[in-house]
Design a protein around this motif. Structure first.
Motif, short mmCIF file in Angstrom:
data_model
loop_
_atom_site.label_atom_id
_atom_site.label_comp_id
_atom_site.label_asym_id
_atom_site.label_seq_id
_atom_site.Cartn_x
_atom_site.Cartn_y
_atom_site.Cartn_z
N MET A 136 0.79 -1.19 -0.06
CA MET A 136 -0.01 -0.05 -0.14
C MET A 136 0.92 1.28 0.09
SD MET A 136 -3.13 -0.97 0.05
CE MET A 136 -4.25 0.35 0.51
N SER A 137 0.43 2.13 -0.48
CA SER A 137 0.99 3.55 -0.59
C SER A 137 0.08 4.53 0.21
CB SER A 137 1.19 4.32 -2.05
OG SER A 137 1.85 3.07 -2.51
N HIS A 138 0.54 5.77 0.31
CA HIS A 138 0.04 7.03 1.14
C HIS A 138 0.18 8.12 0.12
CE1 HIS A 138 0.91 4.47 4.56
NE2 HIS A 138 -0.17 4.96 4.99
N VAL A 177 -4.08 9.61 2.87
CA VAL A 177 -4.81 8.42 2.91
C VAL A 177 -4.18 7.21 2.48
CG1 VAL A 177 -7.16 9.72 2.71
CG2 VAL A 177 -5.90 8.83 0.71
N GLU A 178 -4.64 6.05 2.85
CA GLU A 178 -3.92 4.87 2.42
C GLU A 178 -4.42 4.30 1.07
OE1 GLU A 178 -1.87 1.43 4.70
OE2 GLU A 178 -4.00 1.17 4.56
N VAL A 179 -3.98 4.13 -0.04
CA VAL A 179 -4.36 3.72 -1.38
C VAL A 179 -3.44 2.48 -1.71
CG1 VAL A 179 -5.02 5.96 -1.87
CG2 VAL A 179 -2.85 5.55 -2.43
N PRO A 180 -3.92 1.59 -2.65
CA PRO A 180 -3.18 0.67 -3.34
C PRO A 180 -1.72 1.34 -4.29
CG PRO A 180 -5.63 0.37 -3.67
CD PRO A 180 -5.35 2.02 -3.30
N ALA A 226 1.21 14.17 -7.74
CA ALA A 226 2.23 14.12 -7.32
C ALA A 226 2.72 13.93 -5.67
CB ALA A 226 3.44 15.14 -7.82
N GLN A 227 1.92 14.36 -4.91
CA GLN A 227 2.06 14.46 -3.24
C GLN A 227 1.59 13.20 -2.77
OE1 GLN A 227 0.49 18.00 -1.98
NE2 GLN A 227 1.83 19.14 -3.36
N VAL A 258 8.60 22.43 0.38
CA VAL A 258 8.66 21.15 -0.32
C VAL A 258 8.12 20.11 0.85
CG1 VAL A 258 10.15 19.55 -1.37
CG2 VAL A 258 10.75 21.79 -1.52
N LEU A 259 7.46 19.04 0.09
CA LEU A 259 7.16 17.81 1.05
C LEU A 259 8.49 16.72 0.88
CD1 LEU A 259 3.28 17.13 0.36
CD2 LEU A 259 4.42 18.37 2.32
N GLY A 260 8.78 16.43 1.93
CA GLY A 260 10.02 15.18 1.74
C GLY A 260 9.39 13.98 2.36
N MET A 261 9.45 12.94 1.46
CA MET A 261 8.90 11.59 1.90
C MET A 261 9.56 10.95 2.96
SD MET A 261 6.07 12.41 0.24
CE MET A 261 5.80 13.31 -1.11
N HIS A 262 10.88 11.24 3.02
CA HIS A 262 11.82 10.54 3.67
C HIS A 262 12.67 11.43 5.08
CE1 HIS A 262 11.37 6.69 1.73
NE2 HIS A 262 11.43 7.51 0.66
N THR A 263 12.04 12.59 5.44
CA THR A 263 12.57 13.33 6.55
C THR A 263 13.02 12.76 7.54
OG1 THR A 263 10.54 13.95 7.29
CG2 THR A 263 11.10 15.28 5.39
#
Length: 366
Positions: free
Chosen positions: A1-3, A19-22, A96-97, A299-304
């Motif tokens: 799953m992704s977010h 939200v959690e999405v496939p 993209a986010q 910016v949004l950082g996915m691995h901050t």
């Protein structure tokens, strides 16, 4: 799953949720990117609030964001020009986010090694819009150009592109950002009524060869300065297009993105990163964007990561030293007091109209 970031009704940043999405799967001509960084744009806020819905229609639940950078983790075609593990940057029409995004191959370029993830993930909109604007004006050493919201991501890059062509650049911003603009060779001017007069005061009798209105609502000042409609460029002020013949500009393609990315990698131009937020803090990120409280891109950082002494989202002080290498501290300020709270929503004209009426009423009083 992704977010992924989604919203189910128009409104402020509070309508945003993660939200959690496939995890999506790439089809032919597509790749799946694990997103490391995704930039925020003022257009995101305009669309989310439901303004200009006739031009930017939304279907709920709506995804958010257009620009990103990350690593390819799967391809939809055996003959893909990208492979697993490739570092890429690019754009999508929306969504993209998110932690994982399917992207058409033709909307991606290889990320130059010299680019940080934060810069790569927030360069498409600001970089290609600024490039398109300056290239369209064909500025030269004898030209003077005015750029509103010059401390923002688009304005900052446009100013640098214009300076590379030898043009004189006058840029508007909150006064707290004047030293920031001077680092790029920009003549800073404050926001507010009387812009045309203030421009004349600093440029003397030189004509204005172009007017880039990234704030919105300032096309009237351009007309006062004698700038013809085709040389007044705007990103969101559709009224200026109708009333003054201004030209609407949008982000460019991957050719422009690759060119701008290489220029930033070569340090010919710089994209300052004002702040980095985690995906879970997306609402706070957009609050900061909407307040226009810091120069450069948010910016949004996915691995901050958290580390001792970090300067990310310091509440009382913004230090623009990560990208520029020059610390320029600014005390925190409520930016709503200095600039209109929203772009191209008519607030600039409304405030000036109200001020003019108040002055006329004052003159009529005995």
């Amino acid at each position: 799953m992704s977010h992924a970031v989604r919203y189910s009704r128009s409104g402020g940043p509070e309508v945003l949720e993660v939200v959690e999405v496939p995890t999506p799967e790439p089809g032919a001509g597509e790749v799946l990117v694990e997103v490391f960084a995704a930039g925020l744009s003022p257009v995101d806020s305009v669309v989310r609030q439901g303004r200009h819905a006739e031009r930017w229609p939304v279907t709920f639940p709506a995804a958010v964001g257009r620009e990103l950078a990350g690593v390819v983790i799967a391809t939809g075609s055996r003959d893909s020009r990208f492979g697993r593990g490739d570092e890429v940057m690019g754009f999508v029409e929306g969504g993209a986010q998110a932690t994982h995004v399917v992207v058409p191959e033709q909307q991606l370029v290889a990320k130059p090694a010299g680019l940080s993830w934060e810069v790569a993930g927030s360069l498409h909109i600001a970089g290609t819009t600024a490039w398109t604007a300056v290239e369209g004006l064909r500025l030269g050493p004898d030209d003077t150009v005015v750029i509103t919201a010059a401390a923002g991501g688009v304005g900052c890059l446009a100013a640098q592109f214009a300076r590379l062509r030898g043009a004189t650049v006058v840029g508007t911003s909150a006064e707290a950002r004047f030293d920031f603009l001077r680092q790029f060779g920009v003549i800073p001017l404050a926001y507010g009524p009387g812009l045309a007069d203030r421009v004349r005061a600093v440029v003397g009798g030189r004509p204005i060869g172009g007017f880039l209105d990234f704030l919105g609502g300032e096309a009237g000042a351009a007309v006062e300065l004698g700038v013809p409609g085709p040389r007044i460029l705007t990103t969101m002020d559709w009224d200026a297009v109708t009333e003054h013949g201004a030209v609407h500009i949008d982000a460019g393609d991957v050719v422009a993105l690759a060119r701008v990315a290489q220029m930033v990698s070569d340090r010919r131009v710089r994209l300052p990163i004002a702040d980095v937020f985690s995906l879970d803090d997306v609402a706070d990120a957009y609050r900061a964007l909407d307040r226009r409280e810091a120069p450069g891109k948010i910016v949004l950082g996915m691995h901050t990561v958290d580390y001792r002494g970090q300067r990310v989202r310091e509440p009382a002080l913004k230090e623009q030293d990560v990208t520029l290498g020059i610390a320029t501290p600014h005390e925190h300020m409520e930016v709503e007091e200095a600039v209109p709270p929203a772009l191209a929503d008519g607030s600039v004209r409304r405030r000036r109209r109200e001020a003019r009426h108040a002055a006329e009423e004052a003159d009529e009083r005995p």
